[in-house]
Enzyme design. Structure first.
Site, short mmCIF file in Angstrom:
data_model
loop_
_atom_site.label_atom_id
_atom_site.label_comp_id
_atom_site.label_asym_id
_atom_site.label_seq_id
_atom_site.Cartn_x
_atom_site.Cartn_y
_atom_site.Cartn_z
N ARG A 59 40.79 6.98 -38.71
CA ARG A 59 41.01 5.87 -39.62
C ARG A 59 39.86 5.68 -40.61
O ARG A 59 40.06 5.57 -41.82
CB ARG A 59 41.16 4.55 -38.84
CG ARG A 59 42.52 4.23 -38.37
CD ARG A 59 42.42 3.50 -37.05
NE ARG A 59 41.85 4.43 -36.09
CZ ARG A 59 42.58 5.28 -35.38
NH1 ARG A 59 43.86 5.24 -35.45
NH2 ARG A 59 42.03 6.16 -34.55
N THR A 60 38.63 5.58 -40.07
CA THR A 60 37.50 5.20 -40.92
C THR A 60 37.25 6.27 -41.99
O THR A 60 37.04 5.95 -43.16
CB THR A 60 36.24 4.99 -40.05
OG1 THR A 60 36.60 4.15 -38.95
CG2 THR A 60 35.12 4.36 -40.83
N LYS A 87 23.08 24.48 -36.15
CA LYS A 87 21.99 25.46 -36.14
C LYS A 87 20.63 24.78 -36.01
O LYS A 87 19.59 25.40 -36.22
CB LYS A 87 22.03 26.29 -37.43
CG LYS A 87 23.33 27.05 -37.63
CD LYS A 87 23.32 27.76 -38.99
CE LYS A 87 24.71 28.23 -39.36
NZ LYS A 87 24.80 28.59 -40.79
N ARG A 109 28.85 8.10 -40.38
CA ARG A 109 29.08 7.77 -38.96
C ARG A 109 28.19 8.68 -38.14
O ARG A 109 28.13 9.89 -38.37
CB ARG A 109 30.55 8.00 -38.57
CG ARG A 109 30.76 7.89 -37.07
CD ARG A 109 32.19 7.78 -36.69
NE ARG A 109 32.74 6.49 -37.03
CZ ARG A 109 33.95 6.07 -36.62
NH1 ARG A 109 34.69 6.85 -35.86
NH2 ARG A 109 34.39 4.88 -36.97
N HIS A 137 29.69 -1.48 -36.48
CA HIS A 137 30.75 -0.85 -37.30
C HIS A 137 31.15 -1.93 -38.31
O HIS A 137 32.19 -2.58 -38.19
CB HIS A 137 31.91 -0.46 -36.38
CG HIS A 137 32.94 0.42 -37.02
ND1 HIS A 137 32.98 0.68 -38.37
CD2 HIS A 137 33.99 1.10 -36.47
CE1 HIS A 137 34.01 1.49 -38.61
NE2 HIS A 137 34.64 1.76 -37.48
#
Ligand code: CP
Length: 310
Positions: A59-60, A87, A109, A137
């Protein structure tokens, strides 16, 4: 023009009530835009935004990308799973490499609490927190409160219960800050093991009986059990959790009033909420998703207006 008191959105804690009301007023206009036949405005044609996702999202990530494109920004997407982070590249090196490509804003995020704030103190670009571990959030809380305002006329004076895994939930913490700033009363409900010990310091009520909590509230925000963040067992089984804290149609229909049912997603149907509740007329789950685009357009637009343009 009115503007935000902050240069980045790293958490609701940093916002004033006026900031939140400005975001909502701006989102009202953008909601009208995204419901027109031509769902786009040219406002950010000169802005480039990078969406950096170091953790899974449906969603976000899509909502931010949609919001940016509706504002006509140029958009680049980065997912840690398919990047050189694998890496051994550090967060700052990764971000500085992306910023060298002339990026004006970063939506990030990250699994580490504080990652967005850390980044905002080290780069020139505007930073928007799309979820930092178990911390905040902010855009989810803004879209949740915007949805309550839309559904009930205002947030002030409303009673909201947040049910479930409060301990691991950035949605719960951001919602508590946001709802309280707007004058709502907040209760949390769940097993003792999933309610953090510091919760009383936040000025919320605590209830361990779901029926009592539902009888008190105007709005119930049902959270997912975050098994991926639980390294020990907090309750005997999902079945037992669902029997005590799962919202069923039977409980909902037995209440003497009609409450609003919310869920930030992703839903575990049959655990925290049954399918017939999720799909009922009391559920505003899909309105939350729709409002997410308008609210994120507002946040991005207001932060972008603080960027010096040539
Ligand atoms: N509500 C929410 O943050 O969902 P995603 O994890 O799918 O982005």
């Amino acid at each position: 023009m009115d503007n935000l008191s902050v240069d980045h959105l790293t958490g609701i804690l940093d916002l004033t009530r006026q900031d939140i009301e400005l975001i909502f007023k701006t989102a009202d206009s953008f909601k009208e835009v995204i419901n027109r036949p031509i769902k786009k405005v040219p406002s950010l044609r000169d802005i480039t935004i990078a969406n950096l996702f170091f953790e899974n999202s449906t969603r976000t990530r899509l909502s931010f990308e949609m919001a940016e494109k509706r504002l006509s920004a140029d958009v680049v997407n980065f997912s840690a799973a398919s990047s050189s982070v694998k890496k051994g590249e550090t967060l700052i090196d990764t971000v500085n490499n992306i910023l060298s490509m002339k990026v004006d804003m970063v939506v990030m995020r990250h699994p580490n609490p504080g990652a967005a704030k850390f980044l905002s103190e080290r780069v020139d670009a505007k930073v928007v927190n799309a979820g930092d571990g178990t911390h905040e959030h902010p855009t989810q809380a803004l879209l949740d409160a915007f949805t309550i305002r839309e559904k009930l006329g205002s947030v002030e004076g409303k009673k909201v219960v947040i049910v479930g895994d409060i301990l691991h939930s950035r949605v719960a913490l951001s919602n508590i800050y946001c709802l309280q700033k707007l004058g709502a009363e907040v209760m949390v409900c769940g097993p003792t093991t999933l309610i953090p010990k510091y919760i009383h310091e936040l000025g919320v009520k605590v209830e361990h009986n779901l029926r009592t909590a539902l009888e008190w509230c105007d709005v119930a925000n049902m959270l997912r059990i975050q098994l991926e963040r639980q390294d020990i067992k907090y309750f005997p089984s999902l079945r037992e959790y669902s029997m005590q804290f799962g919202l069923t149609k039977e409980i909902l229909d037995s209440l003497e009033k009609e409450i609003v049912v919310m869920h930030p997603g992703p839903i575990n149907r049959g655990v925290e909420i049954t399918s017939d509740v999720a799909d009922s007329k009391q559920s505003v789950i899909l309105q939350q998703v729709e409002n997410g685009v308008a609210v994120r357009m507002a946040v991005i637009y207001l932060l972008a207006s603080k960027i010096e343009r040539q």
